[in-house]
Design a protein around this motif. Sequence first.
Motif, PDB file in Angstrom:
ATOM      1  N   PHE A   1       1.240  -3.477   4.503  1.00 12.73           N
ATOM      2  CA  PHE A   1       1.013  -2.078   4.885  1.00 12.73           C
ATOM      3  C   PHE A   1       2.269  -1.270   4.554  1.00 12.73           C
ATOM      4  O   PHE A   1       3.381  -1.635   4.929  1.00 12.73           O
TER       5      PHE A   1
ATOM      6  N   ILE B   1      -1.671  -1.769  13.223  1.00 13.31           N
ATOM      7  CA  ILE B   1      -2.010  -2.205  11.859  1.00 13.31           C
ATOM      8  C   ILE B   1      -1.515  -3.613  11.522  1.00 13.31           C
ATOM      9  O   ILE B   1      -2.167  -4.331  10.752  1.00 13.31           O
TER      10      ILE B   1
ATOM     11  N   THR C   1       0.827  -1.211   0.000  1.00 15.65           N
ATOM     12  CA  THR C   1       0.000   0.000   0.000  1.00 15.65           C
ATOM     13  C   THR C   1       0.858   1.256   0.000  1.00 15.65           C
ATOM     14  O   THR C   1       2.030   1.234   0.391  1.00 15.65           O
TER      15      THR C   1
ATOM     16  N   PHE D   1      -6.985   3.063   7.574  1.00 13.18           N
ATOM     17  CA  PHE D   1      -6.450   1.802   7.063  1.00 13.18           C
ATOM     18  C   PHE D   1      -7.392   0.643   7.384  1.00 13.18           C
ATOM     19  O   PHE D   1      -7.614  -0.250   6.563  1.00 13.18           O
TER      20      PHE D   1
ATOM     21  N   VAL E   1      -2.860  -7.130   8.503  1.00 17.43           N
ATOM     22  CA  VAL E   1      -2.250  -7.360   7.187  1.00 17.43           C
ATOM     23  C   VAL E   1      -1.356  -8.595   7.165  1.00 17.43           C
ATOM     24  O   VAL E   1      -1.155  -9.240   8.195  1.00 17.43           O
TER      25      VAL E   1
END
Lengths: 225, 297
Positions: free
Chosen positions: B213, B267, B188, B197, B271
């Motif tokens: 990410f 995050i 990304t 996100f 992911v």
Amino acid sequence: MIGTAKKPFDEILAALQGFQKIGMVGCDGCAKVCLTGGSDEVAALAQELKAQGKEIVFEASPERTCNMAKAKPILDPLKDQIQASDALLVLGCGGAVQITRYVTETLGLTLPVKTGLNSVGHMDTTVPGTVAVEQCQECGDCILNDTGGICPVTKCAKGLLNGPCGGSEDGKCEVDPARDCAWVLIYNRMVALGEVDTLKKFVGAKDYSKAAKPRTLYIKEGRVA
Amino acid sequence: MKLTQAFKNKEFVITSEVGPVKGCARNGHNAAFIAEAATIKSYVHAINVTDNQSAVMRLGSLAASVLLKHAGLEPIYQLTCRDRNRIALQSDLLSACTLGIDNVLCLTGDHLKLGDHPTGKGVFDIDSVQLLDIARGLNQGHDMMGNDLTAASDLALGAVVNPNFQPLDLQLLKMEKKIAAGAEFFQTQAVYDPKLFEAFVRKVEGFGVPIQFGLVLLKSPKMGKFMNEHVSGIKVPQALIDEMASVPEAGYKDKSLAIATRLLKEISPMVQGIHFMPLGWSDLVPQLAATAQDASR
Ligand code: SF4
Ligand code: SF4
């Protein structure tokens, strides 16, 4: 319309260096709309050139100088004046300049034909007298039917066919924040039209052989070669 | 090694990024970017090699990828559509495979106007979706015109997506086209807002492709401001810029580490990997990679 912008006066003077007697040809079609080469602009530039010591042999502005059918009936009767000129200066698009050159050749005359304008695109006037926007690159295979009538080939800075790049921000283009991202415009319009599914289809590599220059259009047959 | 294999093995995939030098790096000389990458060799699965990033002319990404490979690192060869037509793109993909490259990241490329050759002619003969489709075709043994190859390529195909994009559904529409065209993993664009996100991840969960990410290390308040003003497609929240500005310059690196650590903790669980863009601060990558690995479990 073909958009045109005036060349700097110094550049025009440099192009006319060594030529004293100048015949001036404008265009009362697109160049008139762009305020660059209609009869008024031809007259104004003639005055400026006179102030620099040039002699102006004639001024003419066919209705569409790019069209032989319009240019020849105006220029043919001026054969003597053209012959008396050291050079012609055309205030028209690149097409108008080359058609003017062609007319002189059909008259059996060989003299320099110079341009005073830069051609800047296939544009359309959005604010009359103020703004014209590039609309089409004449790609030879129009996809407007699938893009909500907004051309990504022209209006996306990268000519992307399958959706936007990642650089768009707040609906603006990464290349120029003053400009809308074409793909956001296309998307919003397709949403409004209920046609978003069309955008989900893979668009293959464009057939640029259809844009391979120089193209000839055989008008009666509608054939391009 | 193909990155796709690591994803298949359910590894949490860490990559970083280097930009080739603006100059010749014959025999590996003057190749500071190789040395930088080598320092984090054991902490990352692979290293992206940018392709004339920001449209600034540099050493080619293929040559730089090969140098990395020789240094024992796994390169992800970035290939943009900006400077090559369809013949050059296909030829370069075959060249990359021939020279031992296993991973390629297919991109549109920044516009020339943003770089150091703004007067050049952009090519953009092919877009990133078409490039993926073409690269998949080469892997299957034929060129884009359907002509057979003497031998197929064997490249893992990566792509990029920008979760900051508004309207997001338009960006996702393109992401789905990339997947259908053969994209096997995504990295990304830099995102600094975990909420944003998360909203993105919710929408792409069902897409069935691994996502890394993208984390650009924030190096100073000035850089945050610069990205907001000049880098289209990236948004740094004012709160983060203020947080950086709350410490003296000597403390920027620690602060950067703290911010990145926080982002990674939030995050990483969402992911399948992280893509670091350290902008010279590769020395922070080992610690951050460990944080991300821990948080992902
Ligand atoms: S798709 Fe081609 S022909 Fe149609 S408007 Fe765009 S450039 Fe012109
Ligand atoms: S921001 Fe939009 S218009 Fe500009 S290059 Fe990207 S997709 Fe095209």
